[in-house]
Structure formats: structure tokens, C-alpha cells
Write a protein that holds these residues in place. Structure first.
Motif, PDB file in Angstrom:
ATOM      1  N   GLU A 250      -1.112   7.661   3.565  1.00  0.00           N
ATOM      2  CA  GLU A 250      -2.542   8.044   2.469  1.00  0.00           C
ATOM      3  C   GLU A 250      -2.444   9.494   2.289  1.00  0.00           C
ATOM      4  OE1 GLU A 250      -6.261   6.946   4.956  1.00  0.00           O
ATOM      5  OE2 GLU A 250      -5.008   5.470   4.500  1.00  0.00           O
ATOM      6  N   PHE A 251      -2.141  10.007   0.879  1.00  0.00           N
ATOM      7  CA  PHE A 251      -2.353  10.727  -0.357  1.00  0.00           C
ATOM      8  C   PHE A 251      -3.541  11.817  -0.510  1.00  0.00           C
ATOM      9  CE2 PHE A 251       2.100   9.239   0.432  1.00  0.00           C
ATOM     10  CZ  PHE A 251       2.971  10.371   0.747  1.00  0.00           C
ATOM     11  N   LEU A 252      -3.775  12.530  -0.469  1.00  0.00           N
ATOM     12  CA  LEU A 252      -4.985  13.920  -1.058  1.00  0.00           C
ATOM     13  C   LEU A 252      -5.440  13.082  -2.459  1.00  0.00           C
ATOM     14  CD1 LEU A 252      -6.886  16.180  -0.781  1.00  0.00           C
ATOM     15  CD2 LEU A 252      -5.356  17.306  -2.165  1.00  0.00           C
ATOM     16  N   ASN A 253      -4.958  12.613  -3.270  1.00  0.00           N
ATOM     17  CA  ASN A 253      -5.338  12.225  -4.942  1.00  0.00           C
ATOM     18  C   ASN A 253      -5.535   9.988  -4.244  1.00  0.00           C
ATOM     19  OD1 ASN A 253      -2.660  10.773  -4.322  1.00  0.00           O
ATOM     20  ND2 ASN A 253      -1.598  11.649  -6.452  1.00  0.00           N
ATOM     21  N   GLY A 254      -5.103   9.964  -3.315  1.00  0.00           N
ATOM     22  CA  GLY A 254      -5.518   8.368  -3.419  1.00  0.00           C
ATOM     23  C   GLY A 254      -4.535   7.799  -3.218  1.00  0.00           C
ATOM     24  N   ASP A 255      -2.895   8.281  -3.343  1.00  0.00           N
ATOM     25  CA  ASP A 255      -2.331   7.018  -3.563  1.00  0.00           C
ATOM     26  C   ASP A 255      -1.955   7.368  -2.070  1.00  0.00           C
ATOM     27  OD1 ASP A 255      -1.551   7.946  -6.389  1.00  0.00           O
ATOM     28  OD2 ASP A 255       0.193   8.873  -5.884  1.00  0.00           O
ATOM     29  N   ARG A 256      -1.206   5.446  -2.264  1.00  0.00           N
ATOM     30  CA  ARG A 256      -0.279   4.972  -0.649  1.00  0.00           C
ATOM     31  C   ARG A 256       0.782   4.647  -0.907  1.00  0.00           C
ATOM     32  NH1 ARG A 256      -5.434   1.084  -0.577  1.00  0.00           N
ATOM     33  NH2 ARG A 256      -7.120   2.428  -0.040  1.00  0.00           N
ATOM     34  N   GLU A 257       1.608   5.209   0.181  1.00  0.00           N
ATOM     35  CA  GLU A 257       3.201   4.958   0.864  1.00  0.00           C
ATOM     36  C   GLU A 257       3.111   3.981   1.611  1.00  0.00           C
ATOM     37  OE1 GLU A 257       7.498   6.837   0.662  1.00  0.00           O
ATOM     38  OE2 GLU A 257       5.273   8.402   1.003  1.00  0.00           O
ATOM     39  N   PHE A 258       4.012   2.350   1.527  1.00  0.00           N
ATOM     40  CA  PHE A 258       4.801   1.778   2.887  1.00  0.00           C
ATOM     41  C   PHE A 258       5.888   1.859   2.932  1.00  0.00           C
ATOM     42  CE2 PHE A 258       0.814   0.735   0.208  1.00  0.00           C
ATOM     43  CZ  PHE A 258      -0.355   0.378   1.706  1.00  0.00           C
ATOM     44  N   PRO A 259       6.182   2.784   3.847  1.00  0.00           N
ATOM     45  CA  PRO A 259       7.450   2.725   3.801  1.00  0.00           C
ATOM     46  C   PRO A 259       8.634   2.348   4.590  1.00  0.00           C
ATOM     47  CG  PRO A 259       6.818   4.787   5.035  1.00  0.00           C
ATOM     48  CD  PRO A 259       5.684   3.528   4.328  1.00  0.00           C
ATOM     49  N   LYS A 260       7.561   1.417   5.462  1.00  0.00           N
ATOM     50  CA  LYS A 260       8.612   0.539   5.784  1.00  0.00           C
ATOM     51  C   LYS A 260       8.062  -1.038   5.353  1.00  0.00           C
ATOM     52  CE  LYS A 260       9.410   2.614  10.024  1.00  0.00           C
ATOM     53  NZ  LYS A 260       9.198   3.157  11.988  1.00  0.00           N
ATOM     54  N   GLY A 261       7.667  -1.652   4.662  1.00  0.00           N
ATOM     55  CA  GLY A 261       7.702  -2.809   3.773  1.00  0.00           C
ATOM     56  C   GLY A 261       5.488  -3.146   3.876  1.00  0.00           C
ATOM     57  N   ILE A 262       5.771  -4.248   3.390  1.00  0.00           N
ATOM     58  CA  ILE A 262       4.368  -4.503   2.792  1.00  0.00           C
ATOM     59  C   ILE A 262       4.488  -6.201   2.660  1.00  0.00           C
ATOM     60  CG2 ILE A 262       4.520  -4.314  -0.233  1.00  0.00           C
ATOM     61  CD1 ILE A 262       1.431  -3.534   0.665  1.00  0.00           C
ATOM     62  N   TYR A 263       2.929  -6.822   3.678  1.00  0.00           N
ATOM     63  CA  TYR A 263       3.242  -8.029   2.878  1.00  0.00           C
ATOM     64  C   TYR A 263       1.690  -8.291   2.626  1.00  0.00           C
ATOM     65  CZ  TYR A 263       2.664 -13.369   4.453  1.00  0.00           C
ATOM     66  OH  TYR A 263       2.339 -14.446   3.763  1.00  0.00           O
ATOM     67  N   LEU A 264       1.507  -9.561   1.489  1.00  0.00           N
ATOM     68  CA  LEU A 264       0.294  -9.774   0.628  1.00  0.00           C
ATOM     69  C   LEU A 264       0.529 -11.264   1.270  1.00  0.00           C
ATOM     70  CD1 LEU A 264       0.368  -7.711  -1.554  1.00  0.00           C
ATOM     71  CD2 LEU A 264      -1.166  -6.633  -0.316  1.00  0.00           C
ATOM     72  N   GLU A 265      -0.876 -12.008   1.000  1.00  0.00           N
ATOM     73  CA  GLU A 265      -0.945 -13.394   1.188  1.00  0.00           C
ATOM     74  C   GLU A 265      -2.193 -13.170   0.030  1.00  0.00           C
ATOM     75  OE1 GLU A 265      -0.278 -15.016   5.733  1.00  0.00           O
ATOM     76  OE2 GLU A 265      -2.543 -14.632   5.085  1.00  0.00           O
ATOM     77  N   PHE A 266      -2.464 -13.801  -1.045  1.00  0.00           N
ATOM     78  CA  PHE A 266      -3.722 -14.372  -2.075  1.00  0.00           C
ATOM     79  C   PHE A 266      -3.928 -16.212  -1.318  1.00  0.00           C
ATOM     80  CE2 PHE A 266      -0.688 -11.426  -3.282  1.00  0.00           C
ATOM     81  CZ  PHE A 266      -0.698 -10.402  -4.051  1.00  0.00           C
ATOM     82  N   TYR A 267      -5.214 -15.934  -1.366  1.00  0.00           N
ATOM     83  CA  TYR A 267      -6.330 -17.435  -1.084  1.00  0.00           C
ATOM     84  C   TYR A 267      -6.870 -17.335  -2.443  1.00  0.00           C
ATOM     85  CZ  TYR A 267      -4.991 -15.953   4.175  1.00  0.00           C
ATOM     86  OH  TYR A 267      -4.093 -15.968   4.442  1.00  0.00           O
ATOM     87  N   THR A 268      -7.046 -18.160  -2.359  1.00  0.00           N
ATOM     88  CA  THR A 268      -7.985 -19.657  -3.678  1.00  0.00           C
ATOM     89  C   THR A 268      -9.495 -18.817  -3.281  1.00  0.00           C
ATOM     90  OG1 THR A 268      -8.040 -21.567  -2.719  1.00  0.00           O
ATOM     91  CG2 THR A 268      -7.062 -21.305  -4.237  1.00  0.00           C
ATOM     92  N   GLU A 269     -10.892 -19.354  -4.033  1.00  0.00           N
ATOM     93  CA  GLU A 269     -11.722 -19.608  -3.983  1.00  0.00           C
ATOM     94  C   GLU A 269     -12.159 -19.927  -3.297  1.00  0.00           C
ATOM     95  OE1 GLU A 269     -14.208 -17.455  -5.638  1.00  0.00           O
ATOM     96  OE2 GLU A 269     -12.596 -16.530  -6.838  1.00  0.00           O
TER      97      GLU A 269
END
Length: 174
Positions: free
Chosen positions: A59-78
């Protein structure tokens, strides 16, 4: 003797005046915080909308975020059903633009349609629920594979346009 003291005094004065100037402080631009093994949930009306997992987050001062080892997201319905997934070898969140960038092996799956998108770079705008890229893309459908360059799509891959498609797509006549 007085002459000798005068020379010593002047020499001392010259040496004292020859001090190096203080250097400007170096501004630190690295991460302010590091988080390991992060798991985060985004909810609306007490229902999970997005689940995010990452091994490392900077996490950086300006609010940016870096994920150097990857990311996984799941999106769900209502209703709470898993709708789609997104994973990337590394990712970056640009706070000012409220935009994400995934790089490396980027993969988006639409669970209901059984389709999968693969590319080397993908951008995601959560506010618009859109994903896009100008890179080479492959979309695997149940019976076909579509290739192209450039893509604009809904984040769940339920609707998409490939900017420059190519390859063969089969269809059956009724």
C-alpha cells in the motif's frame, strides 16, 4: 608569536567555512505498508459481491496498491451465487482512476456460460463493471475458441466485443 596565532586563527576559520553543504532529503516513494495473505470481502446490503485474495499487497501513500505475487477475485450475483472469477500473476490498483490492471497470465471465467478469457494484460473499472484490453485475447467457449486483439466486456464476461477477431467459429444450422 602573534603572527603565528593569527595564521592559526585564519586557517581554522577557513577550514570551518569549508564545511560540505547539507544534502536535500531523499523522498521515500516505496510502500508504506505490506500485507501478507490478504483475504477481503466487498459487500452490499449484507451480501458478498466480491471476494479478493492476494499473497502480498503493498500500500502506497497515494492510495495505490500493488499485488506483486498475483490476485484472485470472485464475483457473486445478488442471490449469492458465484458468477465469475478473475486471476492474474500480478496486479496494480490505481486509486485516482479507480482502475485495476492485471498482468502476466490473466484469466477470467464466466461460470454460467462456461467461457474463459485469457490475455497478458487486462484493465478493470469496478464503477462501470467493465474489463478491457488492447492485447491479444483468447476466449474459450464450450465448442469454439475465438482469438483476437483488443476486448471490451462486462466484468463477468457475459457480454463482450473483440476489437479485431480472427479464427474460425463453427455454427450449426437448424
Amino acid at each position: 608569536m602573534m603572527r603565528y596565532l593569527s595564521i592559526v586563527f585564519i586557517a581554522t576559520l577557513l577550514i570551518a567555512c569549508d564545511q560540505p553543504e547539507a544534502k536535500e532529503p531523499v523522498e521515500y516513494k516505496g510502500p508504506l505498508r505490506e500485507v501478507e495473505n490478504m483475504e477481503m470481502f466487498y459487500t452490499e446490503n449484507d451480501r458478498i459481491k466480491v471476494k479478493m485474495q492476494a499473497a502480498v499487497v503493498y500500500e502506497f501513500l497515494n492510495g495505490d496498491r500493488e499485488f506483486p505475487k498475483g490476485i484472485y477475485l470472485e464475483f457473486y450475483t445478488e442471490e449469492g451465487t458465484l458468477e465469475s472469477t478473475l486471476k492474474a500473476n500480478n496486479a496494480y490498483f490505481f486509486k485516482e482512476q479507480n482502475q485495476w490492471r492485471g498482468r502476466g497470465k490473466v484469466e477470467v471465467k464466466n461460470i454460467a456460460k462456461n467461457e474463459q478469457l485469457n490475455t497478458e494484460e487486462l484493465f478493470w473499472k469496478p464503477a462501470d463493471q467493465k474489463i478491457f484490453t488492447e492485447q491479444f485475447v483468447t476466449i474459450k467457449q464450450q465448442e469454439d475458441v475465438i482469438y483476437g486483439t483488443g476486448l471490451d466486456a462486462k466484468q463477468d464476461l457475459s457480454d463482450y466485443v473483440i476489437t479485431k477477431p480472427y479464427g474460425e467459429v463453427g455454427f450449426q444450422e437448424n
